[in-house]
Scaffold this motif. Structure first.
Motif, PDB file in Angstrom:
ATOM      1  N   PRO A 195      53.894  71.104  57.084  1.00  0.00           N
ATOM      2  CA  PRO A 195      54.492  72.470  56.790  1.00  0.00           C
ATOM      3  C   PRO A 195      53.390  72.092  55.131  1.00  0.00           C
ATOM      4  CG  PRO A 195      56.044  71.023  57.306  1.00  0.00           C
ATOM      5  CD  PRO A 195      54.959  70.415  58.192  1.00  0.00           C
ATOM      6  N   ILE A 196      53.309  70.769  54.733  1.00  0.00           N
ATOM      7  CA  ILE A 196      52.258  70.547  53.257  1.00  0.00           C
ATOM      8  C   ILE A 196      51.890  71.658  52.711  1.00  0.00           C
ATOM      9  CG2 ILE A 196      51.703  68.894  51.338  1.00  0.00           C
ATOM     10  CD1 ILE A 196      53.801  67.371  52.540  1.00  0.00           C
ATOM     11  N   VAL A 197      50.894  71.387  53.795  1.00  0.00           N
ATOM     12  CA  VAL A 197      49.318  72.416  53.656  1.00  0.00           C
ATOM     13  C   VAL A 197      49.499  73.319  53.892  1.00  0.00           C
ATOM     14  CG1 VAL A 197      47.121  72.651  55.328  1.00  0.00           C
ATOM     15  CG2 VAL A 197      48.731  70.415  55.454  1.00  0.00           C
ATOM     16  N   PHE A 198      50.818  74.232  54.872  1.00  0.00           N
ATOM     17  CA  PHE A 198      50.532  75.285  54.318  1.00  0.00           C
ATOM     18  C   PHE A 198      51.662  75.828  53.913  1.00  0.00           C
ATOM     19  CE2 PHE A 198      53.718  78.661  55.528  1.00  0.00           C
ATOM     20  CZ  PHE A 198      53.243  80.050  56.054  1.00  0.00           C
ATOM     21  N   TYR A 199      51.954  75.054  53.336  1.00  0.00           N
ATOM     22  CA  TYR A 199      52.900  75.267  51.679  1.00  0.00           C
ATOM     23  C   TYR A 199      51.810  75.245  50.433  1.00  0.00           C
ATOM     24  CZ  TYR A 199      54.455  74.615  46.444  1.00  0.00           C
ATOM     25  OH  TYR A 199      55.069  74.407  45.657  1.00  0.00           O
ATOM     26  N   TYR A 200      50.522  74.113  50.241  1.00  0.00           N
ATOM     27  CA  TYR A 200      49.615  75.194  49.626  1.00  0.00           C
ATOM     28  C   TYR A 200      48.353  76.183  49.817  1.00  0.00           C
ATOM     29  CZ  TYR A 200      50.841  70.638  46.907  1.00  0.00           C
ATOM     30  OH  TYR A 200      51.394  69.792  46.124  1.00  0.00           O
ATOM     31  N   PHE A 201      49.256  76.359  51.100  1.00  0.00           N
ATOM     32  CA  PHE A 201      48.263  77.877  51.767  1.00  0.00           C
ATOM     33  C   PHE A 201      48.793  78.588  50.329  1.00  0.00           C
ATOM     34  CE2 PHE A 201      47.645  81.829  53.849  1.00  0.00           C
ATOM     35  CZ  PHE A 201      47.416  81.567  54.214  1.00  0.00           C
ATOM     36  N   CYS A 202      50.207  78.629  51.121  1.00  0.00           N
ATOM     37  CA  CYS A 202      50.818  79.956  50.245  1.00  0.00           C
ATOM     38  C   CYS A 202      50.805  79.818  48.999  1.00  0.00           C
ATOM     39  CB  CYS A 202      52.917  79.355  50.492  1.00  0.00           C
ATOM     40  SG  CYS A 202      53.031  80.069  51.912  1.00  0.00           S
ATOM     41  N   PHE A 203      50.742  79.011  48.438  1.00  0.00           N
ATOM     42  CA  PHE A 203      50.198  78.303  47.085  1.00  0.00           C
ATOM     43  C   PHE A 203      48.633  79.000  46.585  1.00  0.00           C
ATOM     44  CE2 PHE A 203      48.671  75.524  43.017  1.00  0.00           C
ATOM     45  CZ  PHE A 203      49.739  75.924  42.488  1.00  0.00           C
ATOM     46  N   ALA A 232      44.584  76.061  62.470  1.00  0.00           N
ATOM     47  CA  ALA A 232      44.117  75.243  62.201  1.00  0.00           C
ATOM     48  C   ALA A 232      43.513  76.590  60.544  1.00  0.00           C
ATOM     49  CB  ALA A 232      43.053  74.512  62.417  1.00  0.00           C
ATOM     50  N   PHE A 233      43.220  76.412  59.298  1.00  0.00           N
ATOM     51  CA  PHE A 233      42.371  77.571  58.847  1.00  0.00           C
ATOM     52  C   PHE A 233      41.487  76.041  57.983  1.00  0.00           C
ATOM     53  CE2 PHE A 233      42.542  79.525  54.831  1.00  0.00           C
ATOM     54  CZ  PHE A 233      41.707  80.549  55.439  1.00  0.00           C
ATOM     55  N   PHE A 234      40.014  76.437  58.463  1.00  0.00           N
ATOM     56  CA  PHE A 234      38.956  75.520  57.711  1.00  0.00           C
ATOM     57  C   PHE A 234      39.333  73.730  57.926  1.00  0.00           C
ATOM     58  CE2 PHE A 234      38.131  79.470  55.579  1.00  0.00           C
ATOM     59  CZ  PHE A 234      37.027  79.715  55.616  1.00  0.00           C
ATOM     60  N   GLY A 235      40.109  74.147  59.452  1.00  0.00           N
ATOM     61  CA  GLY A 235      39.546  72.164  59.641  1.00  0.00           C
ATOM     62  C   GLY A 235      41.459  71.812  59.139  1.00  0.00           C
ATOM     63  N   LEU A 236      42.051  72.823  58.878  1.00  0.00           N
ATOM     64  CA  LEU A 236      43.336  72.406  57.983  1.00  0.00           C
ATOM     65  C   LEU A 236      44.467  72.498  58.632  1.00  0.00           C
ATOM     66  CD1 LEU A 236      42.735  73.902  53.822  1.00  0.00           C
ATOM     67  CD2 LEU A 236      43.024  70.930  55.060  1.00  0.00           C
ATOM     68  N   PRO A 237      44.782  71.310  59.116  1.00  0.00           N
ATOM     69  CA  PRO A 237      46.735  71.453  60.077  1.00  0.00           C
ATOM     70  C   PRO A 237      47.563  72.492  59.768  1.00  0.00           C
ATOM     71  CG  PRO A 237      46.266  69.360  58.993  1.00  0.00           C
ATOM     72  CD  PRO A 237      45.103  69.816  58.402  1.00  0.00           C
ATOM     73  N   MET A 238      47.486  74.032  59.707  1.00  0.00           N
ATOM     74  CA  MET A 238      48.493  74.628  58.871  1.00  0.00           C
ATOM     75  C   MET A 238      49.865  74.160  59.386  1.00  0.00           C
ATOM     76  SD  MET A 238      47.763  75.949  56.530  1.00  0.00           S
ATOM     77  CE  MET A 238      46.378  76.386  56.051  1.00  0.00           C
ATOM     78  N   ASN A 239      49.600  73.643  60.393  1.00  0.00           N
ATOM     79  CA  ASN A 239      51.155  72.824  61.026  1.00  0.00           C
ATOM     80  C   ASN A 239      51.816  71.868  60.171  1.00  0.00           C
ATOM     81  OD1 ASN A 239      49.739  71.028  62.445  1.00  0.00           O
ATOM     82  ND2 ASN A 239      50.390  71.547  63.859  1.00  0.00           N
TER      83      ASN A 239
END
Ligand SMILES: Nc1ncnc2c1ncn2[C@@H]1O[C@H](COP(=O)(O)OP(=O)(O)OP(=O)(O)O)[C@@H](O)[C@H]1O
Ligand SMILES: [Mg+2]
Lengths: 331, 247
Positions: A157-165, A148-155
């Motif tokens: 895929p869409i959340v991870f996508y926005y992290f990459c974004f 998790a990153f700041f409580g966001l579930p990075m596992n």
């Protein structure tokens, strides 16, 4: 306001903010993340190639090292529980490796520079492939998780996508700032006329070293993201052909004449690699062939074609009187 | 103390001795011209003085400091600058950017990292210098798209950005029109009021009209040195030039 609306980066940001919701392609969410990290990779690389004229085939190594640094630090140092630290480790190792190589070859030119970077990459590949205890050797490292990153579930895929974004936005803005700064202009001067650059007081070796280090940091970052995306690290990512990929993508897109060239080039490359390859195994043949054809007719790549069209008219106007006066009597 | 104190300077290219045991004291003021037939080694002396070439023997002192073997970018920081016989520009940049590259060199590193290349201070200083040499109206043109004469002038202007105490000009008049020649002659005079000028030139009217002192090189060695009057009367100089032309 008008100026902001005309900014190509804004449009790229807008398009990619909607990527997960696009029909068809939006369902390949990891492709989207891969595109974004490739943009970071290629934009950073182009600080060397397009801006400074350094033909580096070492960026695959920095990318690969970023990947391994992320995987190793996740698995060994942080005990399977970290998200940001592996990424930072990737940046640091990528930059450090680039700094080391950059310092050694800062005075080398052209083909010698290129060959030394190829050799360096091969050595790194050899080490990664053999050093079982650290890199997992042939089998590579797997089991990297996205916590998790700041409580966001990075596992997710869409959340991870926005992290990459988010990472892409920050990097694109920083890289453009660098390339438009005084430092960026100095880098251009080193590419266009190193002799004159020296005579204006520039220690060009130092400039090459600096930009190489910065650019290696972005490659390391992209590699770390790639590790998190694929949740693994293999020696394959270190292979020098990876360096060839980023060089080709950058040239194809027109990185030598346009800041946005590397984005266009890697867009085409990554989509070919992921989508077309699943339909046709000989995709590389098609990609390679179109690369050769496009670059033979348009040496400045795809953005070169666009730019030429746009610049033709004012250039002609500016030139017409000049051309006539160029012939003068010699004393 | 003299500006330059050069001792036994020698440079060989294989069998060719391009600079042959040149010893020379150069005073701080005025215009010194270096003349000599084609291939006499004038440009080579400039290359040695500015660190582009390493001498095979000899020593160069500038204001008492040993600068032998230093690189061009270090020599520039001592206050020496040069222009080029064959124009040396940033061909893909505008005239203005060609100037900016040099102007920015004087900023601190942090400023350079974060300041836009098109910042106001650099632009103003660049335009000021372009104004001085008379090509300000061309500022926004591509460097490769302006006439040869103006390129030559831009090359000269670029050597001024480091505000040098010593300016080495390598054939600044080559290929210029009469109008431009007049403009550059006046500019050189003006520049010489506040700095040392060392001039390499084939235009004898200019050389004899403008110089305080003239140095004649022949086959890499010093043939004569003196005031324009002395040089004009020197027989070995005449025969060197006439011999060259006759062959
Ligand atoms: N880098 C080099 N390698 C080999 N030979 C060189 C090199 N530079 C100069 N030379 C030779 O050294 C000699 C002196 O050259 P230099 O350019 O100094 O002459 P110059 O007096 O400037 O002549 P010009 O009036 O034609 O400019 C020439 O014979 C030239 O061919
Ligand atoms: Mg010469």
């Amino acid at each position: 306001m008008n100026k902001i609306l005309k900014d190509p980066l804004l449009w790229i940001f807008l398009i990619f903010s909607a990527y997960p919701f696009m029909p068809y392609i939006g369902s390949f969410i990891s492709l989207g993340s891969e595109l974004l990290l490739w943009f970071v990779f290629a934009l950073g690389f182009n600080l060397c190639l397009g801006q400074t004229g350094l033909p580096s085939f070492g960026h695959g190594a920095f990318f690969g090292m970023g990947s391994y640094a992320a995987a190793i630090s996740f698995l060994r140092l942080f005990n399977h529980d970290a998200f940001v630290m592996p990424i930072l480790a990737g940046i640091v190792l990528g930059a450090a490796a680039a700094a080391l190589l950059g310092w050694l070859i800062r005075e080398k030119k052209g083909v010698y520079f290129a060959m030394l970077t190829v050799a360096f990459t091969q050595v790194c590949f050899g080490i990664a492939f053999r050093w079982d205890e650290v890199t997992g050797g042939e089998a590579g490292l797997s089991g990297v998780l996205r916590g998790a990153f700041f409580g966001l579930p990075m596992n997710n895929p869409i959340v991870f996508y926005y992290f990459c974004f988010l990472v892409f936005i920050v990097c694109a803005v920083i890289i453009r700032k660098i390339s438009r700064s005084c430092f960026g202009l100095s880098l251009q001067s080193v590419r266009q006329n190193p002799l004159r650059s020296q005579y204006l007081g520039y220690n060009i070796g130092l400039y090459k070293f600096s930009v190489y280090t910065i650019s290696g940091g972005f490659a390391g970052l992209a590699g770390a993201l790639y590790c998190l995306l694929t949740q693994s690290a293999y020696a394959d990512v270190l292979d020098w052909s990876k360096s060839g990929d980023v060089v080709m993508a950058t040239l194809l897109g027109g990185g030598t004449v346009s800041f946005y060239g590397p984005i266009l080039g890697s867009l085409i490359f990554v989509i070919c690699k992921n989508l077309i390859s699943s339909m046709w195994v000989h995709w590389a043949l098609l990609y390679g062939l179109s690369f050769v054809i496009i670059l033979s007719f348009f040496p400045t790549g795809l953005m070169g074609i666009v730019k030429k069209k746009r610049n033709l008219e004012p250039r002609l106007r500016g030139n017409a009187p000049a051309q006539e006066q160029t012939r003068r009597e010699e004393p | 103390m003299n500006l330059f104190s050069i001792q036994g300077l020698t440079k060989r290219f294989d069998a060719l001795v391009a600079t042959n045991d040149v010893s020379l004291e150069i005073e701080r003021e005025g215009i010194l011209s270096i003349i000599g037939p084609n291939g006499a080694g004038k440009t080579t002396v400039f290359n040695l003085l500015t660190g582009l070439l390493k001498p095979d023997a000899g020593k160069i002192l500038y204001k008492g400091e040993d600068i032998t073997g230093k690189k061009p970018y270090q020599i520039i920081r001592h206050g020496i600058a040069r222009s080029f016989q064959v124009v040396s520009l940033f061909e893909e940049m505008t005239v203005l950017d060609n100037m900016r590259v040099g102007i920015q060199r004087n900023l601190g590193l942090m400023n350079r990292m974060f300041l836009e290349a098109s910042n106001k201070a650099a632009t103003e200083k660049s335009l000021e210098l372009l104004e001085l040499v008379g090509i300000a109206p061309l500022a926004d043109h591509g460097a490769s798209h302006i006439p040869h004469g103006d390129r030559k002038v831009l090359d000269l202007a670029m050597s001024l950005v480091s505000e040098p105490d010593t300016l080495l000009l390598d054939e600044p008049m080559a290929g210029l029109s009469p109008v431009e020649r007049l403009r550059i002659t006046n500019l050189i005079r003006k520049l010489s009021e506040t700095r040392k000028i060392i001039l390499v030139e084939h235009d004898m009217d200019l050389v004899f009209g403008i110089s305080d002192s003239i140095l004649v090189l022949h086959h890499g060695a010093i043939l004569a040195r003196g005031t324009p009057r002395e040089i004009a009367a020197n027989e070995s100089v005449q025969s060197a030039y006439l011999g060259k032309e006759a062959s």
